[in-house]
Structure formats: structure tokens, C-alpha cells
Scaffold this active site. Structure first.
Site, PDB file in Angstrom:
ATOM      1  N   ASP A   1      15.093  15.282  21.128  1.00  0.00           N
ATOM      2  CA  ASP A   1      16.495  15.664  20.899  1.00  0.00           C
ATOM      3  C   ASP A   1      16.707  15.928  19.407  1.00  0.00           C
ATOM      4  O   ASP A   1      17.413  16.861  19.010  1.00  0.00           O
ATOM      5  CB  ASP A   1      17.422  14.541  21.376  1.00  0.00           C
TER       6      ASP A   1
ATOM      7  N   HIS B   1      23.523   7.420  26.006  1.00  0.00           N
ATOM      8  CA  HIS B   1      22.955   8.427  25.090  1.00  0.00           C
ATOM      9  C   HIS B   1      24.143   9.055  24.361  1.00  0.00           C
ATOM     10  O   HIS B   1      24.848   9.894  24.905  1.00  0.00           O
ATOM     11  CB  HIS B   1      22.187   9.463  25.927  1.00  0.00           C
TER      12      HIS B   1
ATOM     13  N   CYS C   1      22.137  19.652  20.694  1.00  0.00           N
ATOM     14  CA  CYS C   1      21.601  20.518  21.743  1.00  0.00           C
ATOM     15  C   CYS C   1      21.951  21.948  21.374  1.00  0.00           C
ATOM     16  O   CYS C   1      23.110  22.246  21.067  1.00  0.00           O
ATOM     17  CB  CYS C   1      22.212  20.145  23.088  1.00  0.00           C
TER      18      CYS C   1
HETATM   19  P1  HMG Z   1      15.618  30.731  33.334  1.00  0.00           P
HETATM   20  O1  HMG Z   1      15.569  31.863  32.336  1.00  0.00           O
HETATM   21  O2  HMG Z   1      16.716  30.745  34.349  1.00  0.00           O
HETATM   22  O3  HMG Z   1      14.221  30.510  34.088  1.00  0.00           O
HETATM   23  O4  HMG Z   1      15.683  29.385  32.512  1.00  0.00           O
HETATM   24  P2  HMG Z   1      13.315  31.418  34.947  1.00  0.00           P
HETATM   25  O5  HMG Z   1      12.731  30.543  35.995  1.00  0.00           O
HETATM   26  O6  HMG Z   1      14.051  32.659  35.381  1.00  0.00           O
HETATM   27  O7  HMG Z   1      12.164  31.834  33.923  1.00  0.00           O
HETATM   28  C1  HMG Z   1      12.417  32.676  32.815  1.00  0.00           C
HETATM   29  C2  HMG Z   1      11.190  32.658  31.909  1.00  0.00           C
HETATM   30  O8  HMG Z   1      10.998  31.346  31.374  1.00  0.00           O
HETATM   31  C3  HMG Z   1       9.889  33.003  32.629  1.00  0.00           C
HETATM   32  O9  HMG Z   1       9.039  33.619  31.669  1.00  0.00           O
HETATM   33  C4  HMG Z   1       9.345  31.651  32.985  1.00  0.00           C
HETATM   34  O10 HMG Z   1       7.943  31.655  33.153  1.00  0.00           O
HETATM   35  C5  HMG Z   1       9.721  30.840  31.758  1.00  0.00           C
HETATM   36  P3  HMG Z   1       8.822  35.215  31.630  1.00  0.00           P
HETATM   37  O11 HMG Z   1       8.331  35.571  33.006  1.00  0.00           O
HETATM   38  O12 HMG Z   1      10.188  35.800  31.330  1.00  0.00           O
HETATM   39  O13 HMG Z   1       7.845  35.389  30.524  1.00  0.00           O
HETATM   40  N1  HMG Z   1       9.861  29.407  32.064  1.00  0.00           N
HETATM   41  C6  HMG Z   1       9.221  28.431  31.421  1.00  0.00           C
HETATM   42  N2  HMG Z   1       8.330  28.451  30.402  1.00  0.00           N
HETATM   43  C7  HMG Z   1       7.860  27.257  29.976  1.00  0.00           C
HETATM   44  N3  HMG Z   1       8.236  26.068  30.512  1.00  0.00           N
HETATM   45  C8  HMG Z   1       9.125  26.021  31.515  1.00  0.00           C
HETATM   46  C9  HMG Z   1       9.645  27.233  32.002  1.00  0.00           C
HETATM   47  N4  HMG Z   1      10.521  27.536  32.975  1.00  0.00           N
HETATM   48  C10 HMG Z   1      10.643  28.860  33.001  1.00  0.00           C
HETATM   49  N5  HMG Z   1       9.483  24.843  32.017  1.00  0.00           N
HETATM   50  C11 HMG Z   1      15.220  27.056  32.233  1.00  0.00           C
HETATM   51  C12 HMG Z   1      15.785  28.130  33.156  1.00  0.00           C
HETATM   52  C13 HMG Z   1      15.629  25.713  32.816  1.00  0.00           C
HETATM   53  C14 HMG Z   1      13.715  27.189  32.192  1.00  0.00           C
HETATM   54  C15 HMG Z   1      15.807  27.268  30.819  1.00  0.00           C
HETATM   55  O14 HMG Z   1      17.193  27.349  30.921  1.00  0.00           O
HETATM   56  C16 HMG Z   1      15.444  26.155  29.885  1.00  0.00           C
HETATM   57  O15 HMG Z   1      14.274  26.007  29.520  1.00  0.00           O
HETATM   58  N6  HMG Z   1      16.440  25.376  29.439  1.00  0.00           N
HETATM   59  C17 HMG Z   1      16.184  24.227  28.590  1.00  0.00           C
HETATM   60  C18 HMG Z   1      17.342  23.993  27.681  1.00  0.00           C
HETATM   61  C19 HMG Z   1      17.066  22.763  26.865  1.00  0.00           C
HETATM   62  O16 HMG Z   1      15.937  22.358  26.651  1.00  0.00           O
HETATM   63  N7  HMG Z   1      18.156  22.137  26.352  1.00  0.00           N
HETATM   64  C20 HMG Z   1      18.026  20.969  25.544  1.00  0.00           C
HETATM   65  C21 HMG Z   1      17.562  19.766  26.300  1.00  0.00           C
HETATM   66  S1  HMG Z   1      18.849  18.992  27.223  1.00  0.00           S
HETATM   67  C22 HMG Z   1      19.671  18.040  26.055  1.00  0.00           C
HETATM   68  O17 HMG Z   1      19.427  18.105  24.873  1.00  0.00           O
HETATM   69  C23 HMG Z   1      20.696  17.062  26.552  1.00  0.00           C
HETATM   70  C24 HMG Z   1      20.227  15.605  26.476  1.00  0.00           C
HETATM   71  O18 HMG Z   1      19.866  15.245  25.159  1.00  0.00           O
HETATM   72  C25 HMG Z   1      21.371  14.700  26.936  1.00  0.00           C
HETATM   73  C26 HMG Z   1      22.667  15.062  26.201  1.00  0.00           C
HETATM   74  O19 HMG Z   1      22.797  14.815  25.002  1.00  0.00           O
HETATM   75  O20 HMG Z   1      23.515  15.645  26.886  1.00  0.00           O
HETATM   76  C27 HMG Z   1      19.034  15.338  27.419  1.00  0.00           C
HETATM   77 MG    MG Z   2      21.202  14.674  23.605  1.00  0.00          MG
END
Ligand code: HMG
Ligand code: MG
Length: 305
Positions: free
Chosen positions: A19, A210, A243
Site C-alpha cells: 500500500d 486498515h 490508492c
Molecule cells: P481489467 O482491465 O478489467 O482486466 O482490470 P482484464 O481481465 O480485462 O485484463 C486487462 C489486461 O490486464 C490484460 O492484458 C490482462 O492480461 C491483464 P492485455 O491482454 O491487455 O495485455 N491482467 C493482469 N496482468 C497481471 N496481473 C493480473 C492481471 N489481471 C489482468 N492480475 C484488474 C481488472 C482487477 C486486473 C485491474 O483493475 C487491476 O489490476 N486493478 C488493481 C487496482 C489496484 O491494485 N488498486 C490498489 C490496491 S487496493 C487498495 O489499495 C485498497 C486497500 O489498501 C484497502 C483500502 O485502503 O481501501 C487494500
Molecule cells: Mg489502503
């Protein structure tokens, strides 16, 4: 305020490497992330959230997840967790044998769309096979509920929505749940309501807080959670964090501040505050920034004499 029945011990999950760094614009080399993890475990952290196996297009800073997981020297007794938003992420993480994976949903529809590009319902459908695969592999599953108090797009979030999401997470086999104030707008009573809503579905021992510190409320929110008996918290060294999809969100509560508070109240954490301050200084120096931890800054200055 009754402070007599607080937990005697608190378990902290250090989320700085994940994070903390995910929101950094400048590229942080894998070697620096690896050293940060080494320093955190040396300081006594027993739970470290190392990285995220997410799309590198969405969060470029986490593109080196595999390299970081491969590069850390794991210490017995320390548990290492990673975020996995889908099966692709889980399969990429699996060879590195994380002790725990985290699936992350949101109590607000708008944030779910912004952060993981799907609705709450779709996110649960997406997580279900991830949770099943992890549990079949003997990997513990934690869930995170973002925007459990407020959302940058929808405003205040009612406890009923938190309860609804907690029920869905429980229903797919999530074992531990984090109540996240993603944008740090919560105040103690609101946070207590979100936790109570979660406790309708999860045992007290399986709930953590958190809290981002955007409005300076995180320590107060933590204390309010402790009063309910919650004893698991996430914190981020040097107060790093945020985030990329939560506009205006700043860092998590600083681990140094949390440790100072807890030790000051006689609550055990197993953490060496001095070494933790060194870890915070290390990453702050790398980022060319002063630590966001008030206790870290005060104790570091005191050391300089
Ligand atoms: P999407 O674009 O809807 O996914 O994203 P998709 O399935 O259509 O795939 C699009 C492309 O991404 C494809 O590649 C996939 O292969 C690739 P392309 O064919 O275009 O070359 N892909 C991936 N590559 C690597 N690893 C993967 C993966 N999945 C798909 N796992 C998705 C949907 C969920 C993947 C995207 O929205 C995403 O990665 N989001 C993450 C956002 C994030 O990390 N946010 C921060 C963390 S959460 C947070 O901080 C909150 C927390 O701290 C608690 C709080 O404070 O609230 C936990
Ligand atoms: Mg967080």
C-alpha cells in the site's frame, strides 16, 4: 471512554511495501522494496504485505511483484501476503508460495468500478474461484473492504453496505476481513459502526482495521476499534500509502506511531521501535521525503541530540 479492557497484544500487518509504495509516482527499484522488507522483518514485523499481483497497466509500481517475491529472504515465523484481484494474479503469485493472499472489494459501487473495473457482485464472482484455489492450496485468505466508511465518489457509506459486503466475502470463504477507511474520512463512532456491521459476519479475531490518515483520524479510529476488542491492524512504515484510484487519499497510519501508542499503553506488538524507525528512515531517504510518522520524526530527531 473506558480504556480498561483493551487487548493485551496487537498483531500488525505491515503494508508499507505494498500500500505504501503502490501510490508512488517515481519507480522504486525491486532491490529497494526487497531491502525494505528485510528491514521490516528485522524490526520484528511478523506479517508483511509484500506486493500486488495486479495488472501492471493499472498499477505500474507493482509490475515487479514476481521479482520482489523472488528476492526476499523469508524468515521463519514471518507471514508474507500479496494482493491478488483475480485468478491471473493468483496463478502468478502461487509459485512464490505466499502465506496469505488478499482479495479486495469495495463497499461502494463507484469505487469498485474505479479500482478493479467491475461491480461489487462481479468482484465477488471473480474472487470466488481465487478463494477456492487458495484454500485448496492451503493458503490463508484475507479480504479487504475498501470505502467502509466513506467513498471519494459516493460520499458517506452506510454500515448496512459494509455488512452486506462482509456477508458476501464470508460466503465465498474469506477467512479474515479488513475494514478499510480508504480515504481516511472516518471518525471513531463511524468506524465503530462499520466494525460492528462486519462483526455480524466475522468473528472478532478475524477482523482488522486498515485506516488511512488523510484527516488525521487514524490513531483515534484505531483506539476506537481497540475498544471493541479488535486486535489486528494494518499500518505502513513512515506513513506511506494511498490508492491510485482513491483521489485525495494519503498514507496509512504510520507503523511507528501505532507502535508508540500501543507500547505506551502497555500493549505488546513484538516490534523494536528503534529498528522500525531505521526502516522508515531508509525508505523516506530513498523517496527524498521526510517521514510522515510523527513519532518516527520525533524519536529520530531526539537521537540526533
Ligand atoms: P481489467 O482491465 O478489467 O482486466 O482490470 P482484464 O481481465 O480485462 O485484463 C486487462 C489486461 O490486464 C490484460 O492484458 C490482462 O492480461 C491483464 P492485455 O491482454 O491487455 O495485455 N491482467 C493482469 N496482468 C497481471 N496481473 C493480473 C492481471 N489481471 C489482468 N492480475 C484488474 C481488472 C482487477 C486486473 C485491474 O483493475 C487491476 O489490476 N486493478 C488493481 C487496482 C489496484 O491494485 N488498486 C490498489 C490496491 S487496493 C487498495 O489499495 C485498497 C486497500 O489498501 C484497502 C483500502 O485502503 O481501501 C487494500
Ligand atoms: Mg489502503
Amino acid at each position: 471512554m473506558n480504556l480498561n479492557n483493551l487487548p493485551k497484544r496487537v498483531k500488525l500487518v505491515e503494508v508499507g511495501p505494498r500500500d505504501g509504495l503502490q501510490n508512488e509516482k517515481q519507480a522504486v527499484p525491486a532491490a529497494v522494496k526487497i531491502e525494505l522488507v528485510q528491514r521490516l522483518q528485522a524490526a520484528g514485523l511478523k506479517e508483511i504485505e509484500v506486493t500486488s499481483f495486479v495488472s501492471p497497466k493499472w498499477v505500474p509500481q507493482m509490475a515487479d511483484a514476481a521479482e520482489v517475491m523472488a528476492g526476499i529472504t523469508r524468515v521463519p515465523g514471518v507471514r508474507y501476503s500479496v494482493l491478488t484481484p483475480n485468478l491471473k494474479g493468483f496463478e502468478a503469485a502461487r509459485p512464490f508460495k505466499p502465506d496469505e493472499i488478499v482479495v479486495f472489494a469495495a463497499a461502494s459501487e463507484a469505487f469498485s468500478q474505479k479500482n478493479i473495473n467491475c461491480s461489487i457482485t462481479e468482484s465477488i464472482e471473480r474472487f470466488a474461484p481465487v478463494v477456492a484455489a487458495a484454500r485448496a492450496a492451503g493458503i490463508y485468505v484475507r479480504g479487504a473492504m475498501s470505502c467502509a466508511v466513506g467513498c471519494p465518489y459516493e460520499g458517506e457509506i452506510a454500515p448496512e453496505r459494509v455488512s452486506y459486503l462482509a456477508g458476501l466475502m464470508k460466503g465465498i470463504g474469506v477467512q479474515h476481513i479488513g475494514v478499510a477507511d480508504t480515504i481516511g474520512v472516518g471518525t471513531p463512532l463511524k468506524v465503530q459502526r462499520a466494525i460492528e456491521a462486519t462483526l455480524k459476519h466475522f468473528d472478532l479475531n478475524d477482523v482488522s482495521g486498515h485506516f488511512h490518515d488523510t484527516y488525521g483520524q487514524a490513531l483515534a479510529n484505531m483506539l476506537a476499534s481497540l475498544q471493541l476488542g479488535v486486535w489486528h491492524f494494518d499500518a505502513s512504515v513512515a506513513g506511506l500509502g494511498g490508492c491510485p484510484y482513491a483521489r485525495g487519499a494519503t498514507g496509512n497510519v504510520a507503523t511507528e506511531d501505532v507502535v508508540y501508542l500501543l507500547h505506551g499503553m502497555g500493549i505488546e506488538t513484538g516490534i523494536d521501535l528503534d529498528q522500525l524507525i531505521d526502516a522508515g528512515q531508509f525508505i523516506s531517504d530513498f523517496l527524498s521525503r521526510a517521514t510522515q510518522s510523527r513519532a518516527g520524526k520525533a524519536l529520530f530527531n531526539k537521537r540526533q541530540g
